[in-house]
Design a protein around this motif. Structure first.
Motif, short mmCIF file in Angstrom:
data_model
loop_
_atom_site.label_atom_id
_atom_site.label_comp_id
_atom_site.label_asym_id
_atom_site.label_seq_id
_atom_site.Cartn_x
_atom_site.Cartn_y
_atom_site.Cartn_z
N CYS A 1 99.16 -6.09 -8.64
CA CYS A 1 100.54 -5.92 -8.19
C CYS A 1 101.21 -4.72 -8.86
N ARG B 1 103.61 -3.39 -6.16
CA ARG B 1 103.42 -4.07 -4.88
C ARG B 1 104.71 -4.80 -4.48
N TRP C 1 103.00 -0.86 -0.94
CA TRP C 1 103.10 -0.37 -2.31
C TRP C 1 104.15 0.73 -2.40
N THR D 1 105.23 3.78 -4.52
CA THR D 1 104.53 4.65 -5.46
C THR D 1 105.45 5.76 -5.96
N MET E 1 97.10 0.09 -2.38
CA MET E 1 97.29 0.51 -3.76
C MET E 1 96.71 1.91 -3.96
#
Length: 106
Positions: free
Chosen positions: A41, A74, A80, A82, A104
């Motif tokens: 996560c 997450r 996700w 980022t 991910m």
């Protein structure tokens, strides 16, 4: 959590355990956070490129010349969030670029 915008902090899945890998040959590491079900996560990658410097051509020292970080969290819908940051001059702060992805970062 430093790179996570405050208004998004409550939306990410919190990790309950971490695995950290470090590279012995270069300045780099990877952290992987797992939730209560053992699923990833959180992830973070950091790489620091260094160079030798000298002020008198006699004594040399190693200093960072390029830093790159990727941090991802997450979301509940399994996307996700980022944060990607590149710093050419370690003394000059740059704003991270935020993006959403289906998987991910690797």
């Amino acid at each position: 959590m430093d790179e996570l915008p405050a208004d998004l902090a409550g939306l990410v899945e919190p990790p309950v355990s971490f695995a950290i890998q470090r590279d012995g040959m270069i300045v780099a590491d990877r952290s992987l956070g797992m939730d209560a079900n053992g699923e990833a996560c959180f992830c973070a990658f950091r790489h620091v490129q260094t160079a030798l410097r000298s002020e008198d051509d006699e004594i040399f020292y190693e200093t960072p010349v390029h830093v790159e970080t990727v941090t991802a969290w997450r979301l509940p819908d399994h996307r996700w969030l980022t944060s990607h940051r590149v710093i050419g001059d370690p003394e000059q702060a740059t704003e991270p670029e935020l993006s959403l992805s289906r998987g991910m970062p690797r």
